[in-house]
Design a protein around this motif. Structure first.
Motif, short mmCIF file in Angstrom:
data_model
loop_
_atom_site.label_atom_id
_atom_site.label_comp_id
_atom_site.label_asym_id
_atom_site.label_seq_id
_atom_site.Cartn_x
_atom_site.Cartn_y
_atom_site.Cartn_z
N LYS A 85 50.57 84.10 53.54
CA LYS A 85 49.25 84.28 54.15
C LYS A 85 49.23 85.51 55.08
CE LYS A 85 47.93 79.42 53.94
NZ LYS A 85 47.48 78.22 54.73
N ALA A 86 48.05 86.07 55.23
CA ALA A 86 47.85 87.22 56.10
C ALA A 86 47.98 86.82 57.56
CB ALA A 86 46.47 87.83 55.86
N SER A 87 48.23 87.81 58.43
CA SER A 87 48.37 87.53 59.85
C SER A 87 48.04 88.77 60.66
CB SER A 87 49.79 87.05 60.15
OG SER A 87 49.88 86.59 61.49
N ASN A 88 47.70 88.56 61.95
CA ASN A 88 47.34 89.66 62.84
C ASN A 88 48.56 90.48 63.23
OD1 ASN A 88 44.63 88.69 62.95
ND2 ASN A 88 45.23 87.24 64.54
N ILE A 89 48.30 91.69 63.72
CA ILE A 89 49.34 92.58 64.21
C ILE A 89 48.94 93.06 65.59
CG2 ILE A 89 50.46 94.84 63.92
CD1 ILE A 89 50.17 94.44 60.89
N TYR A 90 49.88 92.98 66.53
CA TYR A 90 49.63 93.48 67.87
C TYR A 90 50.73 94.47 68.25
CZ TYR A 90 49.27 93.78 72.93
OH TYR A 90 49.16 94.26 74.21
N ILE A 91 50.33 95.66 68.66
CA ILE A 91 51.25 96.69 69.15
C ILE A 91 50.78 97.06 70.55
CG2 ILE A 91 52.17 99.00 68.76
CD1 ILE A 91 51.45 98.59 65.76
N GLY A 92 51.65 96.90 71.53
CA GLY A 92 51.26 97.05 72.92
C GLY A 92 51.01 98.49 73.35
N ASN A 93 50.88 98.68 74.64
CA ASN A 93 50.66 100.02 75.21
C ASN A 93 51.96 100.82 75.24
OD1 ASN A 93 47.90 99.45 75.83
ND2 ASN A 93 48.54 98.42 77.71
N HIS A 94 51.85 102.12 75.07
CA HIS A 94 52.98 103.04 75.23
C HIS A 94 54.14 102.63 74.32
CE1 HIS A 94 54.95 106.34 77.25
NE2 HIS A 94 56.00 105.58 77.56
N VAL A 95 53.82 102.45 73.04
CA VAL A 95 54.83 102.12 72.03
C VAL A 95 55.04 103.34 71.14
CG1 VAL A 95 55.33 100.71 69.99
CG2 VAL A 95 54.39 99.65 72.05
N TRP A 96 56.29 103.64 70.84
CA TRP A 96 56.66 104.77 69.98
C TRP A 96 57.17 104.21 68.65
CZ3 TRP A 96 61.19 108.58 71.53
CH2 TRP A 96 61.38 109.52 70.51
N LEU A 97 56.45 104.57 67.56
CA LEU A 97 56.88 104.19 66.21
C LEU A 97 57.46 105.43 65.54
CD1 LEU A 97 53.89 102.00 64.95
CD2 LEU A 97 55.91 101.29 66.24
N GLY A 98 58.73 105.37 65.18
CA GLY A 98 59.40 106.49 64.55
C GLY A 98 58.97 106.68 63.10
N SER A 132 58.45 106.77 59.25
CA SER A 132 58.64 105.83 58.12
C SER A 132 58.78 104.38 58.54
CB SER A 132 59.86 106.25 57.28
OG SER A 132 59.69 107.56 56.76
N CYS A 133 58.25 104.01 59.71
CA CYS A 133 58.23 102.60 60.10
C CYS A 133 57.26 101.81 59.23
CB CYS A 133 57.80 102.46 61.56
SG CYS A 133 59.07 102.90 62.74
N ARG A 134 57.56 100.54 59.05
CA ARG A 134 56.67 99.61 58.37
C ARG A 134 56.40 98.44 59.31
NH1 ARG A 134 56.42 103.62 56.06
NH2 ARG A 134 56.92 104.09 53.88
N ILE A 135 55.13 98.26 59.66
CA ILE A 135 54.74 97.18 60.57
C ILE A 135 53.92 96.18 59.76
CG2 ILE A 135 53.72 96.59 62.78
CD1 ILE A 135 56.01 98.67 62.94
N TRP A 136 54.50 95.01 59.51
CA TRP A 136 53.88 94.05 58.61
C TRP A 136 53.18 92.93 59.37
CZ3 TRP A 136 53.60 97.24 55.17
CH2 TRP A 136 54.60 97.69 54.33
N LYS A 137 52.43 92.15 58.62
CA LYS A 137 51.69 91.00 59.15
C LYS A 137 52.58 90.16 60.06
CE LYS A 137 53.00 88.42 55.08
NZ LYS A 137 52.60 87.59 53.96
N GLY A 138 52.00 89.74 61.18
CA GLY A 138 52.71 88.89 62.12
C GLY A 138 53.52 89.63 63.16
N ALA A 139 53.57 90.96 63.09
CA ALA A 139 54.36 91.73 64.06
C ALA A 139 53.71 91.69 65.43
CB ALA A 139 54.52 93.16 63.59
N TYR A 140 54.54 91.60 66.44
CA TYR A 140 54.09 91.68 67.84
C TYR A 140 55.10 92.54 68.58
CZ TYR A 140 52.35 90.24 72.43
OH TYR A 140 51.82 90.23 73.70
N ILE A 141 54.68 93.73 69.00
CA ILE A 141 55.57 94.69 69.65
C ILE A 141 55.12 94.87 71.09
CG2 ILE A 141 56.50 97.03 69.58
CD1 ILE A 141 55.85 97.08 66.58
N GLY A 142 56.01 94.58 72.03
CA GLY A 142 55.68 94.63 73.44
C GLY A 142 55.55 96.04 73.98
N ASN A 143 54.95 96.16 75.15
CA ASN A 143 54.71 97.45 75.81
C ASN A 143 56.02 98.24 75.98
OD1 ASN A 143 52.06 96.56 76.11
ND2 ASN A 143 52.30 96.02 78.26
N ASN A 144 55.88 99.56 75.91
CA ASN A 144 56.95 100.51 76.24
C ASN A 144 58.15 100.45 75.29
OD1 ASN A 144 55.51 101.24 78.70
ND2 ASN A 144 56.26 99.29 79.52
#
Length: 225
Positions: free
Chosen positions: A158-171, A173-185
Motif C-alpha cells: 500500500k501507498a504511504s506518506n513521506i516526510y522530509i524535515g527542515n535542513h535535510v541534505w539528500l545526496g 541518486s537517493c531514493r526516498i520511498w513510501k513511508g520514509a520519515y527523515i528528521g531535521n538536519n
C-alpha cells in the motif's frame, strides 16, 4: 538577455511581480484541461517549464522569488495540491500526481538539482525548508502497481506518506520511498534508499539506509580545516 536582466527587479516588491510576469511569458507552457484549477506563480521566475493539468479542483502555488528551470509539473486527477515556498531554486525536476487528493509541499529556500517527485493514491510528500537535494533523486509515495498475497488475495504494498524535515541534505541518486520519515538536519548519502524513520541530526547511507553517525548537522558552506 532581456529576460535575465528582469531579475534585477527582485529586491523591489513594486516591480518584482511585473518583472516576473514578463519573464514567465517566455518561460511557462501551461495546459489546463479541467475546471476550477488554480495556478499561481506571480513573483516567481520560471523558464523552460511545462505545466499540464488534466482534471479539476487542483491547486499549484509557486512562491515569491522562487526559480524553476527545465522542469515539468503534471497533474492527472482531481483535488491535488502543489505548494512550492519562497526563494526556492529547482532545476531539471519532474513533479507529478495521479489518482485524487495528493499533496506535495516544498518549503522555503529549498534547492533541487534534479529529481522525480511523485504523489499517487492520495498521499502527501512534505519537504521542509532549506533542504538541499542533489541530482538524480526519486521520491515516490506509491509503487504504482500491486503486489498480491496468495494467502488472502489482498494487496501487500500500500501507498504511504513521506516526510522530509527542515535542513535535510539528500545526496546524488537517493531514493526516498513510501513511508520514509527523515528528521531535521540529517544527511542521506550517495545512492541511499530510505523507506523508514531516520532520526534528526543523523548521517544515513546504504540500501536500505542505516544510520552511521548521530549528532551531526551540515552547512552549504565548504569549511576548510
Amino acid at each position: 538577455m532581456i529576460i535575465n536582466s528582469l531579475k534585477n527587479f527582485r529586491n523591489n516588491n513594486t516591480f518584482n511581480k511585473l518583472a516576473s510576469r514578463i519573464y514567465n511569458c517566455y518561460g511557462v507552457r501551461l495546459t489546463n484541461k479541467g475546471i476550477n484549477n488554480k495556478v499561481y506563480f506571480q513573483g516567481a521566475y520560471i523558464l523552460k517549464t511545462k505545466i499540464e493539468i488534466v482534471g479539476s479542483n487542483n491547486s499549484i502555488k509557486i512562491g515569491n522569488l522562487s526559480d524553476l528551470r527545465n522542469c515539468s509539473i503534471l497533474i492527472i486527477g482531481n483535488g491535488h495540491d502543489l505548494s512550492i515556498g519562497e526563494k526556492c531554486q529547482i532545476n531539471n525536476t519532474n513533479i507529478s500526481f495521479t489518482q485524487t487528493s495528493g499533496k506535495i509541499k516544498i518549503g522555503d529556500k529549498t534547492t533541487i538539482g534534479g529529481a522525480k517527485i511523485y504523489s499517487g493514491e492520495g498521499k502527501f510528500i512534505e519537504l521542509g525548508e532549506d533542504c538541499m537535494l542533489s541530482s538524480n533523486i526519486e521520491i515516490r509515495t506509491t509503487d504504482s502497481h500491486s503486489i498480491i498475497s496468495l494467502e488472502n488475495n489482498k494487496r501487500t504494498n500500500k501507498a504511504s506518506n513521506i516526510y522530509i524535515g527542515n535542513h535535510v541534505w539528500l545526496g546524488n541518486s537517493c531514493r526516498i520511498w513510501k513511508g520514509a520519515y527523515i528528521g531535521n538536519n540529517s544527511v542521506i548519502g550517495f545512492g541511499a534508499t530510505v523507506s523508514k524513520n531516520i532520526e534528526p541530526n543523523s548521517l544515513a547511507v546504504g540500501t536500505p539506509a542505516s544510520v552511521k553517525k548521530k549528532s551531526i548537522t551540515w552547512t552549504r558552506e565548504l569549511i576548510n580545516d
